[in-house]
Design an enzyme around this catalytic site. Sequence first.
Site, mmCIF file in Angstrom:
data_model
loop_
_atom_site.group_PDB
_atom_site.id
_atom_site.type_symbol
_atom_site.label_atom_id
_atom_site.label_comp_id
_atom_site.label_asym_id
_atom_site.label_seq_id
_atom_site.Cartn_x
_atom_site.Cartn_y
_atom_site.Cartn_z
ATOM 1 C CE LYS A 39 -0.837 -7.083 -3.089
ATOM 2 N NZ LYS A 39 -0.626 -7.003 -1.655
ATOM 3 C CE1 TYR A 249 11.937 -31.545 -24.119
ATOM 4 C CE2 TYR A 249 10.102 -30.314 -23.151
ATOM 5 C CZ TYR A 249 11.141 -30.407 -24.062
ATOM 6 O OH TYR A 249 11.388 -29.383 -24.928
HETATM 7 C C1 PLP Z 1 -1.835 -7.344 -1.084
HETATM 8 C C2 PLP Z 1 -2.319 -6.504 0.032
HETATM 9 C C3 PLP Z 1 -3.683 -6.473 0.357
HETATM 10 C C4 PLP Z 1 -4.688 -7.426 -0.260
HETATM 11 O O1 PLP Z 1 -4.551 -8.688 0.359
HETATM 12 P P1 PLP Z 1 -5.456 -9.960 -0.052
HETATM 13 O O2 PLP Z 1 -5.013 -11.004 0.889
HETATM 14 O O3 PLP Z 1 -5.128 -10.266 -1.457
HETATM 15 O O4 PLP Z 1 -6.877 -9.552 0.120
HETATM 16 C C5 PLP Z 1 -4.089 -5.578 1.324
HETATM 17 N N1 PLP Z 1 -3.198 -4.766 1.949
HETATM 18 C C6 PLP Z 1 -1.875 -4.791 1.679
HETATM 19 C C7 PLP Z 1 -0.959 -3.893 2.414
HETATM 20 C C8 PLP Z 1 -1.391 -5.670 0.727
HETATM 21 O O5 PLP Z 1 -0.082 -5.716 0.483
#
Ligand code: PLP
Length: 348
Positions: A39, A249
Amino acid sequence: MTGVLPRTLRLRFDEAALAGNWRALDAMSGTATAGAAIKADGYGLGAARVVPVLREAGCRNFFVAHWSEVEPMLAHVGPGELAVLHGPHVAEHVALARSKGVRPVINSVRQARLWLEGGGGPCDLMLDTGINRLGLPPTEIGDEAIARLEVETLMSHLASADEDSAQNEEQRSLFCQLAGHVAHKRRSLANSSGIALGSEYAFDLTRPGIALYGGVPRPELAPAIRQVAYPQAAVIQLRDLKAGDRVGYNAAWTADGPTRAATVSIGYADGFLRCRAGQGALQFGGAVLPLLGKISMDMVVVDCGVAQNIAEGDWLDIPFDLPTVSKQTGISQYELLTTLGRRFSTIN
Ligand SMILES: *Cc1c(COP(=O)(O)O)cnc(C)c1O
């Protein structure tokens, strides 16, 4: 054609480290297989870049959050390999999933009905075991729409796996108990941290994200995980400051003597956030170049007195060992990755 236009910001992407991290997490998952959370555009590193490397390593289960993330992945994943964590909200999501062989993760009775009304088929089901964010509340598990689902992966998500919290075992045992009430093919609970909690958290499929990309959310993972992303920015101007000259700045830094300074092509719009000022430095070879003054949107100024041979166009290393930089800056390892901007070119 934008790829051929030389840039002043680049990200070295260590494909071997990414593949090695997946293999290590898969091995730590024991009899379970490891999937991959991709994601937010592969945690900011580019999902189209990440997925082929992970597939080559053997990964066949990928997770995005939004439906907008599906289309760009279709050229890279096989049928049945992609699941959408947010689940369907409208009939168009259902139609997209069914026509492309993508599994929705059903999070509510409403989503279950929407999926079934659209024709249904294999899906995943997220049970809320205590994170109270997304997922079917335990009280609704007996709903007739849930009973009619064709559940491929029954999953839940740990809230505190990066800590030694009693909540981990509470969630694990509730997950096991609830699993007895829904027919399913396989179970999945652990994210990266969950993998480190031990084999009783692995079930059939694990879902690492951050650790694939070089994050170390629990110390047990440190020996297995290697850095994947190495940002570098080019020097775009050099100048000699004299005592009293002020930089950037609000004139937040004043030279107390002659200072050789380099202006570097990275700023907060690239994820080099202002809170990194005073918390570190850029590097050239082994030389450490302290930051001078405030970080601008597109630039930062460093003291390059210890590296007098630096020239315009030279590449400076942006420290990006995630656990170290996170500790120094207070920015989470997740945010360090996902705030990387869109102006990097990638190199191997
Ligand atoms: C983002 C996510 C993961 C991965 O989690 P990490 O802490 O990055 O390993 C696994 N399962 C779900 C449902 C997530 O939203």
